[in-house]
Scaffold this active site. Structure first.
Site, PDB file in Angstrom:
ATOM      1  N   SER A   1     -48.113 -11.977 -42.749  1.00 56.08           N
ATOM      2  CA  SER A   1     -49.067 -11.507 -43.747  1.00 56.08           C
ATOM      3  C   SER A   1     -48.858 -12.316 -45.036  1.00 56.08           C
ATOM      4  CB  SER A   1     -48.886 -10.005 -43.974  1.00 56.08           C
ATOM      5  OG  SER A   1     -49.816  -9.543 -44.911  1.00 56.08           O
TER       6      SER A   1
ATOM      7  N   LYS B   1     -33.929  -6.552 -41.277  1.00 56.85           N
ATOM      8  CA  LYS B   1     -34.795  -6.593 -42.473  1.00 56.85           C
ATOM      9  C   LYS B   1     -35.001  -5.179 -42.997  1.00 56.85           C
ATOM     10  CE  LYS B   1     -39.415  -7.040 -42.132  1.00 56.85           C
ATOM     11  NZ  LYS B   1     -40.702  -7.674 -41.771  1.00 56.85           N
TER      12      LYS B   1
HETATM   13  C1  R5P Z   1     -43.469  -6.153 -39.826  1.00 55.90           C
HETATM   14  O1  R5P Z   1     -42.823  -5.296 -39.253  1.00 55.90           O
HETATM   15  C2  R5P Z   1     -44.161  -7.249 -39.063  1.00 55.90           C
HETATM   16  O2  R5P Z   1     -43.631  -7.416 -37.798  1.00 55.90           O
HETATM   17  C3  R5P Z   1     -44.107  -8.556 -39.830  1.00 55.90           C
HETATM   18  O3  R5P Z   1     -42.763  -8.989 -39.911  1.00 55.90           O
HETATM   19  C4  R5P Z   1     -44.663  -8.378 -41.208  1.00 55.90           C
HETATM   20  O4  R5P Z   1     -45.923  -7.785 -41.140  1.00 55.90           O
HETATM   21  C5  R5P Z   1     -44.774  -9.701 -41.917  1.00 55.90           C
HETATM   22  O5  R5P Z   1     -45.254  -9.474 -43.201  1.00 55.90           O
HETATM   23  P1  R5P Z   1     -45.018 -10.530 -44.354  1.00 55.90           P
HETATM   24  O6  R5P Z   1     -45.508 -11.858 -43.844  1.00 55.90           O
HETATM   25  O7  R5P Z   1     -45.848 -10.010 -45.500  1.00 55.90           O
HETATM   26  O8  R5P Z   1     -43.564 -10.522 -44.665  1.00 55.90           O
END
Ligand code: R5P
Length: 295
Positions: free
Chosen positions: A222, A190
């Site tokens: 999030s 990602k």
């Molecule tokens: C990021 O490094 C975390 O491990 C989560 O993947 C991230 O915080 C998820 O955020 P969202 O749901 O906004 O994509």
């Protein structure tokens, strides 16, 4: 030992106290009309080992300030050891400088804890436990991955399950699942635009999810962008059913709906943040960690 369940974690704090059969010190709290927090303990804590349970999910600034006030109050009232149990520690994702001149927010939070005289911090699946190096008090980072995997293993009739990491950070979680249950695994790479927050994902390695069930493991959901993007990719690769396993379900800005719309059958999370999807309690993890402190 006595337990002080903070305003954000009353249920969890009370259940931890019950497990030990120790006193609960209730907290009188209110928010003043201008948004400031008020905290009062309903009895003295002098000479006691005080365990303050307060997760710092949204509104995280309010929950953090309440935690600071409770630690400071316990110190002022001459308690012995002070343990802060904050299952979800806010600001942990800003754990390094991504762009020049940024503040490393989690370090700021840890410096405040240290300044207040905290003795122990217990948290669950912090984004990167490397931030605990050079901290002047003992920090325990507990992992809820086994609990999540166990839930899926026992409650779903998964077909040739694949544990999936939607980014490099989640690979460690997935490796733990592989070690415990011997599931197959896979991961995506990602990338997040640090200014717009936009994410892009691509396949890493060779794996086959065709006609198999996939469980996406992540520490935090999030906005749901990460899980939804991974779910859509898994579906397009032929996965039969896709599930989401997450430790901290922040679920902001319509994340739940976004994830379900992307094809995820069910989201299962822990109660580090109390939400409808918080089906697994981290209480027992916290109890064992507290026992290990030998207070
Ligand atoms: C990021 O490094 C975390 O491990 C989560 O993947 C991230 O915080 C998820 O955020 P969202 O749901 O906004 O994509």
């Amino acid at each position: 030992m006595i337990v002080v369940p903070g305003p954000a974690s009353t249920t969890l704090g009370e259940s931890v106290a019950k497990e030990f059969g120790v006193d609960v010190v209730k907290v009188e709290f209110k928010i003043f009309p201008d948004g400031e927090s008020y905290i009062r303990f309903t009895r003295n804590v002098e000479g006691e080992d005080v365990v303050i349970v307060q997760s710092t999910y949204p509104p995280q600034d309010t929950h953090l300030i309440q935690l600071f006030l409770m630690i400071d109050n316990a110190r002022k009232l001459k308690s012995r050891n002070i343990v802060a149990v904050s299952p979800y520690l806010a600001y942990a994702r800003q754990d390094k400088v991504f762009r020049p001149y940024e503040v490393v927010s989690v370090k700021t939070i840890l410096k405040i804890f240290e300044g207040l005289g905290l003795n122990f911090l217990i948290t669950v699946d912090i984004h990167d436990s490397g931030v605990f190096e050079d901290v002047g008090f003992k920090c325990l980072n507990l992992s809820a991955v086994k609990l999540l995997a166990e839930y899926f293993q026992n409650n779903f009739n998964l077909e040739r399950p694949v544990a999936f990491a939607p980014d490099e950070k989640a690979v460690k979680m997935v490796k733990d699942v592989v070690n415990i249950y011997g599931w197959d695994s896979g991961w995506f790479k990602k990338e997040r635009d640090r200014v717009t927050g936009e994410i892009s994902m691509k396949c890493e390695g060779v794996f086959d999810v065709r006609d198999r069930d996939a469980v996406i493991f992540d520490d935090i959901i999030s906005t749901g962008g990460t899980t939804a993007t991974a779910a859509k990719m898994l579906k397009s690769m032929g996965a039969k059913r896709v599930y989401s396993a997450c430790v901290h379900p922040l679920l902001v800005n319509g994340a739940y709906e976004k994830i379900i719309k992307s094809g995820v059958e069910k989201i299962v999370a822990t109660d580090t943040i109390p939400r409808n999807v918080s089906l697994i309690s981290v209480k027992q993890l916290i109890v064992e960690a507290l026992k290990s402190l030998n207070l």
